[in-house]
Scaffold this motif. Structure first.
Motif, PDB file in Angstrom:
ATOM      1  N   GLN A   2      42.173  68.583  74.290  1.00  0.00           N
ATOM      2  CA  GLN A   2      42.426  69.893  73.680  1.00  0.00           C
ATOM      3  C   GLN A   2      41.665  70.014  72.362  1.00  0.00           C
ATOM      4  N   ASP A   3      41.449  71.280  71.963  1.00  0.00           N
ATOM      5  CA  ASP A   3      40.784  71.507  70.678  1.00  0.00           C
ATOM      6  C   ASP A   3      41.802  71.620  69.556  1.00  0.00           C
ATOM      7  N   ASP A   4      42.760  70.739  69.566  1.00  0.00           N
ATOM      8  CA  ASP A   4      43.685  70.662  68.433  1.00  0.00           C
ATOM      9  C   ASP A   4      43.839  69.174  68.107  1.00  0.00           C
ATOM     10  N   GLY A   5      44.910  68.815  67.447  1.00  0.00           N
ATOM     11  CA  GLY A   5      45.035  67.410  67.051  1.00  0.00           C
ATOM     12  C   GLY A   5      45.792  66.561  68.054  1.00  0.00           C
ATOM     13  N   SER A   6      45.886  67.020  69.308  1.00  0.00           N
ATOM     14  CA  SER A   6      46.692  66.311  70.310  1.00  0.00           C
ATOM     15  C   SER A   6      46.130  64.933  70.635  1.00  0.00           C
ATOM     16  N   ASP A   7      46.994  64.089  71.178  1.00  0.00           N
ATOM     17  CA  ASP A   7      46.535  62.834  71.766  1.00  0.00           C
ATOM     18  C   ASP A   7      46.187  63.100  73.234  1.00  0.00           C
ATOM     19  N   PHE A  56      37.434  74.137  83.384  1.00  0.00           N
ATOM     20  CA  PHE A  56      37.819  75.055  82.303  1.00  0.00           C
ATOM     21  C   PHE A  56      37.756  74.340  80.955  1.00  0.00           C
ATOM     22  N   HIS A  57      38.155  73.077  80.957  1.00  0.00           N
ATOM     23  CA  HIS A  57      38.070  72.316  79.708  1.00  0.00           C
ATOM     24  C   HIS A  57      36.614  72.166  79.260  1.00  0.00           C
ATOM     25  N   VAL A  58      35.720  71.949  80.226  1.00  0.00           N
ATOM     26  CA  VAL A  58      34.297  71.833  79.892  1.00  0.00           C
ATOM     27  C   VAL A  58      33.803  73.164  79.295  1.00  0.00           C
ATOM     28  N   MET A  59      34.243  74.287  79.901  1.00  0.00           N
ATOM     29  CA  MET A  59      33.854  75.609  79.402  1.00  0.00           C
ATOM     30  C   MET A  59      34.344  75.807  77.964  1.00  0.00           C
ATOM     31  N   HIS A  60      35.624  75.480  77.732  1.00  0.00           N
ATOM     32  CA  HIS A  60      36.192  75.621  76.386  1.00  0.00           C
ATOM     33  C   HIS A  60      35.390  74.798  75.388  1.00  0.00           C
ATOM     34  N   TRP A  61      35.093  73.582  75.819  1.00  0.00           N
ATOM     35  CA  TRP A  61      34.354  72.665  74.946  1.00  0.00           C
ATOM     36  C   TRP A  61      32.965  73.223  74.638  1.00  0.00           C
ATOM     37  N   TYR A  73      31.654  76.371  74.888  1.00  0.00           N
ATOM     38  CA  TYR A  73      31.628  77.579  74.063  1.00  0.00           C
ATOM     39  C   TYR A  73      32.226  77.315  72.679  1.00  0.00           C
ATOM     40  N   GLY A  74      33.240  76.449  72.627  1.00  0.00           N
ATOM     41  CA  GLY A  74      33.853  76.107  71.332  1.00  0.00           C
ATOM     42  C   GLY A  74      32.838  75.460  70.406  1.00  0.00           C
ATOM     43  N   ASN A  75      32.049  74.529  70.922  1.00  0.00           N
ATOM     44  CA  ASN A  75      31.022  73.888  70.092  1.00  0.00           C
ATOM     45  C   ASN A  75      29.939  74.886  69.697  1.00  0.00           C
ATOM     46  N   ALA A  76      29.641  75.816  70.611  1.00  0.00           N
ATOM     47  CA  ALA A  76      28.627  76.835  70.285  1.00  0.00           C
ATOM     48  C   ALA A  76      29.120  77.717  69.137  1.00  0.00           C
ATOM     49  N   VAL A  77      30.406  78.100  69.190  1.00  0.00           N
ATOM     50  CA  VAL A  77      30.983  78.917  68.115  1.00  0.00           C
ATOM     51  C   VAL A  77      30.944  78.139  66.799  1.00  0.00           C
ATOM     52  N   ALA A  78      31.380  76.872  66.856  1.00  0.00           N
ATOM     53  CA  ALA A  78      31.424  76.051  65.642  1.00  0.00           C
ATOM     54  C   ALA A  78      30.028  75.852  65.057  1.00  0.00           C
ATOM     55  N   GLY A  79      29.022  75.789  65.924  1.00  0.00           N
ATOM     56  CA  GLY A  79      27.655  75.552  65.443  1.00  0.00           C
ATOM     57  C   GLY A  79      26.871  76.826  65.173  1.00  0.00           C
ATOM     58  N   ASP A 128      30.818  84.285  69.313  1.00  0.00           N
ATOM     59  CA  ASP A 128      31.911  84.315  68.330  1.00  0.00           C
ATOM     60  C   ASP A 128      33.231  83.973  69.011  1.00  0.00           C
ATOM     61  N   ASN A 129      34.288  84.071  68.233  1.00  0.00           N
ATOM     62  CA  ASN A 129      35.605  83.616  68.731  1.00  0.00           C
ATOM     63  C   ASN A 129      36.150  84.434  69.884  1.00  0.00           C
ATOM     64  N   THR A 130      35.600  85.654  70.084  1.00  0.00           N
ATOM     65  CA  THR A 130      36.119  86.467  71.196  1.00  0.00           C
ATOM     66  C   THR A 130      35.852  85.765  72.545  1.00  0.00           C
ATOM     67  N   TYR A 131      34.837  84.924  72.586  1.00  0.00           N
ATOM     68  CA  TYR A 131      34.560  84.174  73.819  1.00  0.00           C
ATOM     69  C   TYR A 131      35.721  83.251  74.133  1.00  0.00           C
ATOM     70  N   MET A 132      36.259  82.644  73.081  1.00  0.00           N
ATOM     71  CA  MET A 132      37.363  81.721  73.300  1.00  0.00           C
ATOM     72  C   MET A 132      38.591  82.490  73.783  1.00  0.00           C
ATOM     73  N   GLY A 133      38.718  83.730  73.265  1.00  0.00           N
ATOM     74  CA  GLY A 133      39.831  84.580  73.707  1.00  0.00           C
ATOM     75  C   GLY A 133      39.718  84.879  75.194  1.00  0.00           C
ATOM     76  N   ILE A 134      38.506  85.145  75.650  1.00  0.00           N
ATOM     77  CA  ILE A 134      38.293  85.436  77.073  1.00  0.00           C
ATOM     78  C   ILE A 134      38.705  84.228  77.920  1.00  0.00           C
ATOM     79  N   LEU A 135      38.322  83.051  77.476  1.00  0.00           N
ATOM     80  CA  LEU A 135      38.640  81.847  78.236  1.00  0.00           C
ATOM     81  C   LEU A 135      40.139  81.529  78.193  1.00  0.00           C
ATOM     82  N   LEU A 136      40.733  81.727  77.010  1.00  0.00           N
ATOM     83  CA  LEU A 136      42.165  81.411  76.888  1.00  0.00           C
ATOM     84  C   LEU A 136      43.026  82.349  77.706  1.00  0.00           C
ATOM     85  N   ALA A 137      42.488  83.559  77.953  1.00  0.00           N
ATOM     86  CA  ALA A 137      43.268  84.538  78.726  1.00  0.00           C
ATOM     87  C   ALA A 137      43.385  84.140  80.182  1.00  0.00           C
ATOM     88  N   GLN A 138      42.585  83.163  80.604  1.00  0.00           N
ATOM     89  CA  GLN A 138      42.625  82.761  82.023  1.00  0.00           C
ATOM     90  C   GLN A 138      43.755  81.799  82.305  1.00  0.00           C
TER      91      GLN A 138
END
Ligand SMILES: [Zn+2]
Length: 383
Positions: free
Chosen positions: A76-81, A345-350, A352-358, A373-383
């Motif tokens: 996950q893109d948070d602090g999870s283990d 889906f995790h690969v997609m999040h990763w 686009y997430g790295n693209a946004v961060a960079g 931008d972050n709206t891409y992440m919104g599109i993915l999270l909506a799935q």
């Protein structure tokens, strides 16, 4: 790289209820991503691994690459283990080492042809096990091996080696163990520590390239390989230039699903101008998922090249999954490619997430790009 083995044949692409539950669980367990200082501490520790680690074989490099890939596919893109079975890690090892078990070199120019040694003593047990299953079952490709009844036994064997060697010694510095990446978590499992999946996702390209470079250097420095390597060599290509899968079978399947319309520009294609494109570029993530393939004009494919696709394409990709998810799984099943939509889906999040961060740009059409931008992440999270 994937767990080619985490092929979930039974997964229904449209099982959004289950995905919804997963996302709910993720929200409940979400913790903050590692701070900038914590990310720097991770990088400093990684540098110590390469600078001070004791590398008697190439296993630790494979382990780092495997953990980075599994973090992309399941983290996950948070602090999870992240809890992983050692069998999952073993399957990554099999995919990583598969090409290494073939003889290297032509035997010309005074050299010998042979399987390169990847241990300071006898050949690494992982390679011997791979050679063994090829000899015993007559399989030559990983796709064939995955379908062989003896594959499960192979995974168990490799898991035993992974547990006894690299997992045991990876976190040793100067005779003491510092569990900065993972801890054991019951028999047959490890748990990546909180924030580590985030760092391995965030710094995936760095971890992969560092590991590859050191891996190649290790093979070159082994005196037993000198007679095989000779003067010049193309080791990096041989070991990591994963030959792209034959896409003919996939193209035939996709044509039935998508017809003769280019996925990107939506215009008609004639048979001589059709490419199979990796939606998430192969150069960014070199593992095949059935959901990652689309049919395109060769010119659209060339123009998009190694870039991520822009929003209209992402939305179209999601719509296609809704309409044709089951057909895509069938194509993957036939071609022996992972159909694990959750991992994809995790690969997609990763990606686009790295693209946004960079602050990257994404490809819209021939010669046109957009900022992501972050709206891409919104599109993915909506799935
Ligand atoms: Zn096109």
């Amino acid at each position: 790289m994937v767990s080619l083995s985490s092929v979930h044949w039974g997964w229904c692409a449209l099982d959004f209820a289950r995905k919804g539950r997963l996302l709910e669980q993720q929200k409940l367990s979400a913790t903050s991503p590692p701070s900038a200082d914590e990310q720097l501490a991770f990088l400093a520790k990684l540098q110590r691994v390469f600078a001070e680690g004791d590398f008697t074989s190439t296993y630790k490099f494979a382990l780092l690459m495997a953990l980075a890939d599994l973090s992309v596919e399941h983290g996950q893109d948070d602090g999870s283990d992240l809890r992983l079975s050692i069998r999952q890690v073993a399957e990554q090892f099999i995919a990583l080492y598969w090409h290494h078990s073939a003889p290297y070199g032509s035997g010309g120019d005074g050299t010998n042809s042979g399987v390169l040694i990847q241990n300071n003593g006898a050949q690494a047990a992982v390679l011997s096990a791979l050679e063994d299953i090829c000899d015993r079952t007559g399989t030559s490709t990983l796709t064939q091996a995955l379908k062989n009844p003896q594959y499960n036994e192979l995974v168990g064997k490799i898991a035993t080696t992974v547990s006894a060697k690299p997992l045991k010694y990876m976190q040793n510095f100067g005779g003491t163990t510092q569990e900065f990446l993972y801890k054991r978590d019951g028999r047959g499992f490890i748990c990546l520590k909180p924030g580590i999946p985030y760092c391995l996702r965030r710094f995936h390209p760095l971890v992969q390239q560092l590991s590859r470079t050191h891996w190649i250097d290790h093979i070159k420095s082994n005196k037993y390989n000198r007679s095989i390597l000779g003067e010049g060599n193309n080791l990096e290509d041989f070991h990591f230039g994963t030959p792209r899968r034959s896409l003919v079978e996939i193209a035939q399947g996709l044509k039935k699903v998508d017809g003769n319309r280019c996925f990107y520009c939506q215009k008609t294609m004639n048979d001589k101008d059709v490419d199979v494109d990796h939606y998430i570029p192969f150069s960014l993530y070199g593992t095949d998922f059935t959901h990652n393939f689309v049919l395109t004009h060769a010119s659209c494919n060339r123009s998009k090249s190694n870039t991520l696709a822009a929003r209209p394409h992402l939305e179209r990709w999601i719509e296609r999954l809704t309409r044709h998810g089951d057909n895509l799984i069938e194509i993957g099943f036939t071609a022996g490619i992972s159909t694990d939509i959750e991992a994809y889906f995790h690969v997609m999040h990763w990606a686009y997430g790295n693209a946004v961060a960079g602050g990257a740009s994404v490809w819209l059409e021939q010669g046109k790009y957009q900022s992501v931008d972050n709206t891409y992440m919104g599109i993915l999270l909506a799935q």
